[in-house]
Design an enzyme around this catalytic site. Structure first.
Site, PDB file in Angstrom:
ATOM      1  N   ASP A   1       0.827  -1.206   0.000  1.00 49.26           N
ATOM      2  CA  ASP A   1       0.000   0.000   0.000  1.00 49.26           C
ATOM      3  C   ASP A   1       0.866   1.262   0.000  1.00 49.26           C
ATOM      4  OD1 ASP A   1      -2.317   1.490   0.050  1.00 49.26           O
ATOM      5  OD2 ASP A   1      -3.149   0.540   1.846  1.00 49.26           O
TER       6      ASP A   1
ATOM      7  N   ASP B   1     -10.632   2.154  -3.162  1.00 50.31           N
ATOM      8  CA  ASP B   1     -11.113   1.918  -1.799  1.00 50.31           C
ATOM      9  C   ASP B   1     -12.636   1.973  -1.746  1.00 50.31           C
ATOM     10  OD1 ASP B   1      -8.650   1.494  -0.726  1.00 50.31           O
ATOM     11  OD2 ASP B   1      -8.440   3.481   0.187  1.00 50.31           O
TER      12      ASP B   1
END
Ligand SMILES: *[C@@H]1O[C@H](CO)[C@@H](O)[C@H](O)[C@H]1NC(C)=O
Ligand SMILES: *[C@@H]1O[C@H](CO)[C@@H](O)[C@H](O)[C@H]1NC(C)=O
Ligand SMILES: *[C@@H]1O[C@H](CO)[C@@H](O)[C@H](O)[C@H]1NC(C)=O
Ligand SMILES: *[C@@H]1O[C@H](CO)[C@@H](O)[C@H](O)[C@H]1NC(C)=O
Ligand SMILES: *[C@@H]1O[C@H](CO)[C@@H](O)[C@H](O)[C@H]1NC(C)=O
Ligand SMILES: *[C@@H]1O[C@H](CO)[C@@H](O)[C@H](O)[C@H]1NC(C)=O
Ligand SMILES: *[C@@H]1O[C@H](CO)[C@@H](O)[C@H](O)[C@H]1NC(C)=O
Ligand SMILES: *[C@@H]1O[C@H](CO)[C@@H](O)[C@H](O)[C@H]1NC(C)=O
Ligand SMILES: *[C@@H]1O[C@H](CO)[C@@H](O)[C@H](O)[C@H]1NC(C)=O
Ligand SMILES: *[C@@H]1O[C@H](CO)[C@@H](O)[C@H](O)[C@H]1NC(C)=O
EC number: 3.2.1.22
Length: 749
Positions: A508, A570
């Site tokens: 990430d 997301d």
């Protein structure tokens, strides 16, 4: 006038000098027609594309002739308008590698500042080479291919006034109608120079009307398709975030105004780079359209000492006369086969469950084990432990601390991480003998000031002298341009992978870059990051790596070179995801998209959608997964999960290797539809959705694409229709609820 003679394809590098081409070149065996050089006229030919340019004999400049459908033989010389007014000849012609400062007033592909201060360049043609295959770019990701896939033309240019050399490299992949271009600048002089801008691709289109398509967005709403008319003047976009970003993707399409998804001419440009970039489309005073893609000039200022070279990233350009869909399919095929290096590129991906939406930061070894067990019981094959597992002095129990300290949290894992991993990997996916695999989340480029790493190495965080180090999500960015930071990341990640049986990493990256020590750090950071990616993926080829950057903040071809899949957004709301995934698919293969079925009400939008709808949208991505806690999932939804996981497994091989057709777009229709077709054309699967209820209204027909019109297809193993019927009449599917969804299988008989 250069006379057009026989096609020449060169096996060994052969050098021609301006005005003199050794006869030997014409005697070389001609293996393919992919690159044809005639004197100083150059042609790159794909199955359905030609790209042509030539050397202007009076100036040594390179002039663009054609980028479009196939042409053969001599082509008419472009008639230039009379030179009148302020714009001289350089500003009235179509140029391949335009400079600034000698009368071309449009945006340049190259701008070099000399020590004396001026930014004039005059790069003239010297010679060329043709190579079978394709050399790799040094330190940068790029497409690859063997001698049967690709042929490369390198053009050598030289500026005699300042002793600067430039090489333009063009590689043609005939099967995909794709041309990969990059440029490199070498300082051959005695004094330092500064490269202020350097485009990877630059081409001037003739005077015609064009539309441009780009992908814009922000966090949780990536890849919004934006189509607008190319107007006079400059229309540019890019990223200055340090990463390719959610804001604008490093992708550009130019199309004719009449081009649709399924028909018309479409050009696609895709920059293989993960850092700040710039795309500029400029319609100049003469009506030509210039397209430039490359490093962002506002974050470059790259010093080159004597003998030093700066290479640009690579940019791929494809051409299709089968519409925007055809353009996307060419890029998808190229990227699946000749960009993604991972052995998982077209391999079935295990359905996974990620702990984040289920447990967040709130877990211990036993609750993690329990979640893993519940996942396995549903048929999940890969369990992913998200954020929160690390940090000793600064335990990561919230987002305020711990980033940078990549050691397991001893409170959460008193017997060590390997202990937890061993018990989890002994679980079996429901009703199979398949061991559950274990994956883990990391964010290696970041540091919290609340960390041992930051206490020890405050200088490793990016900062600009005395300016405050702005935090985002309580974190700073490590200066990955520094070799010691690269080695630290390589060691941290290697140590974790060597410490336990981990078969997947979610990498990430949750903020943009602010205070930079200098503009050029932006690109050196990327070179450092690519070194890290290349090192780790070479060391651990059996690990399935997934890229992520607050969702799709780094969904780009540079990352795909190393990681076969990227978390698309997301935002897991399935309605939003249809738009995001369809937008992302303009440039990127569905095989590369991570897509999960998540709990309702959705965390981002608060919307509640049927479980089938959520599942069907998620399985259009190459990596299907769940983002929920089975223990708190309503019984009806939970009961549907094993069936959806099985269905995802059935469609996965087609998604991973097949062609995608966007039959109807969510921005145009209440019934978005996507078709995937296996490479051999035998299997086709249709995903069909209803976004809003339609009461008392006729049912639309959905027409398939790309089928064999003569062949007969069974529909869900039931009725059969001819390909022509399915494409020209189509089928109707009624929905009995709002938010309806269907998955329909077609088998060629
Ligand atoms: C350049 O090409 C033109 C035709 O395009 C020709 O008339 C001219 O003689 C050439 N000049 C030189 C220096 O070769
Ligand atoms: C290229 O053209 C041929 C015939 O003109 C056509 O059959 C084929 O589908 C085209 N290929 C692509 C990728 O568009
Ligand atoms: C000139 O370039 C060299 C090599 O990159 C560099 O070490 C040096 O600092 C530069 N000098 C100046 C004055 O920028
Ligand atoms: C782990 O967490 C669960 C659920 O929060 C709790 O019931 C259990 O006591 C915890 N176990 C340990 C060893 O702390
Ligand atoms: C496993 O098998 C049992 C018994 O046949 C069945 O009830 C259950 O649904 C199966 N689980 C999955 C995930 O297929
Ligand atoms: C460090 O963590 C504490 C909580 O443990 C938090 O209150 C504080 O704001 C954090 N400091 C920084 C600089 O993030
Ligand atoms: C690692 O995990 C995989 C998947 O769970 C399993 O098949 C394999 O046997 C494990 N390897 C070791 C050395 O435990
Ligand atoms: C990875 O980097 C380390 C240094 O950080 C080096 O020792 C090792 O040889 C590199 N491995 C590969 C495969 O590049
Ligand atoms: C696809 O269909 C053709 C013709 O029916 C057949 O020859 C071929 O084996 C099939 N391919 C696969 C992978 O089943
Ligand atoms: C086949 O068609 C019948 C009647 O239209 C339908 O009831 C049945 O569900 C269909 N079977 C499949 C596998 O779609």
């Amino acid at each position: 006038m250069f006379q057009f003679v026989t096609r020449v394809t060169l096996v060994a590098p052969v050098v021609c000098w301006l005005g003199y081409c050794p006869l030997a070149t014409a005697d070389q065996p001609s293996g393919t027609d992919a690159i044809v050089v005639d004197g100083t006229t150059f042609a790159l030919n794909g199955d359905n594309v030609s790209y042509r340019f030539h050397v202007d004999n009076s100036t040594g400049d390179l002039f663009s002739d054609h980028f479009g459908g196939s042409v053969t033989g001599p082509i008419p010389t472009e008639i230039s308008s009379a030179v009148n007014g302020w714009v001289g000849r350089p500003g009235r012609v179509r140029r391949e590698f335009p400079d600034q400062g000698r009368g071309d007033f449009r945006t340049p592909a190259i701008r070099i500042r000399q020590t004396q201060g001026y930014t004039v360049s005059d790069l003239q043609y010297q010679s060329y080479e043709v190579k079978r295959g394709k050399p790799a770019l040094s330190g940068l990701p790029s497409t690859f291919g063997d001698e049967d896939d690709v042929t490369t033309l390198i053009i050598h240019l030289y500026d005699h006034y300042s002793d600067v050399a430039a090489d333009l490299s063009y590689s043609i992949f005939p099967k995909y109608d794709a041309i990969a271009r990059s440029a490199s600048i070498t300082n051959k002089g005695q004094a330092n120079i500064t490269v202020e801008s350097l485009a990877s691709f630059s081409v001037d289109f003739p005077y015609e009307d064009l539309d441009m398509i780009s992908l814009r967005g922000d966090w949780a709403r990536e890849a919004r398709r934006e189509r607008r008319k190319v107007e006079y003047g400059s229309q540019s976009f890019g990223s200055s975030t340090g990463y390719s970003s959610h804001l604008n993707n490093p992708f550009l399409s130019l199309v004719n105004p009449s081009t649709t998804e399924a028909s018309g001419e479409a050009w696609g440009f895709s920059l293989i780079y993960s850092g700040s970039f710039s795309v500029d489309v400029e319609k100049g005073s003469q009506g030509f359209t210039r397209a430039l893609l490359g490093l962002n000039p506002s974050q470059l200022s790259w010093n080159l000492g004597p003998g030093e070279t700066l290479g640009s990233p690579e940019c791929v350009a494809v051409y299709s006369n089968n519409g925007i869909g055809g353009m996307s399919r060419s890029l998808h095929r190229l990227y699946r086969n000749n960009l993604i290096k991972s052995k998982f590129a077209t391999d079935d991906r295990p359905p996974l469950l990620n702990s984040w939406e289920g447990l967040g930061f709130n877990y211990n070894e036993s609750s993690i084990y329990q979640l893993a067990q519940e996942s396995a019981d549903l048929g999940i094959k890969l369990f992913v432990l998200d954020d929160g597992w690390f940090g000793d002095k600064y335990p990561r129990t919230s987002d305020t601390e711990g980033l940078g300290d990549w050691v397991p949290n001893p409170q959460r894992f008193p017997d060590g991480l390997a202990h937890a991993v061993n018990s989890i990997t002994e679980l079996k996916a429901a009703n199979t003998s398949t061991d559950l695999r274990f994956g883990i989340w990391m964010e290696p480029e970041m540091v919290n000031p609340n960390s041992s790493l930051y206490r020890e190495h405050p200088d490793w965080a990016l900062h600009a002298g005395p300016y405050p180090r702005t935090e985002r999500r309580n974190q700073l960015v490590l200066n990955v341009a520094l070799p010691e930071v690269q080695d630290f990341i390589i060691k941290s990640v290697s140590d974790i992978l060597n410490s336990a049986n981990i078969s997947y990493i979610k990498w990430d990256n949750n903020r943009g870059i602010h205070e930079m020590p200098s503009p050029s750090t932006d690109h050196s950071y990327m070179l450092g990051l690519y070194r890290v990616f290349s090192n780790l993926t070479t060391q651990f080829p059996d690990v399935l790596w997934e890229g992520c950057a607050s969702g799709g903040g780094r969904f780009d071809p540079g990352v795909l070179q190393y990681f076969p899949q990227i978390w698309t957004s997301d935002d897991t709301d399935a309605i939003e995801r249809i738009t995001i995934q369809m937008g992302t698919s303009l440039a990127y293969p569905p095989s590369a998209m991570g897509a999960h079925l998540s709990a309702v009400p959705n965390q981002q939008t608060g919307r509640t959608l049927p479980v089938d709808f959520r599942g069907h949208v998620a399985m259009m991505g190459g990596s299907f997964g769940l983002e929920l806690d089975p223990a708190t999932t309503p019984e009806d939804d939970k009961a549907a999960l094993p069936g959806l996981i099985e269905l995802a497994g059935k469609v996965n091989p087609i998604i991973l290797t097949g062609d995608m057709y966007r039959l109807s777009l969510p921005e145009d229709s209440d019934w978005p539809a996507v078709q995937f077709m296996s490479e051999d054309g035998n299997q086709t699967v249709l995903f069909y959705f209803q976004l809003n209820p339609r009461i008392n209204h006729a049912i639309p027909w959905i027409r398939m694409q790309g089928l064999d019109s003569q062949a007969i297809y069974s529909v869900d193993g039931n009725v059969t229709y001819s390909g022509s019927t399915l494409m020209n009449i189509g089928l109707q599917f009624p929905f009995d609820t709002d938010y309806g969804s269907k998955v329909v299988f077609f088998e060629k008989q």
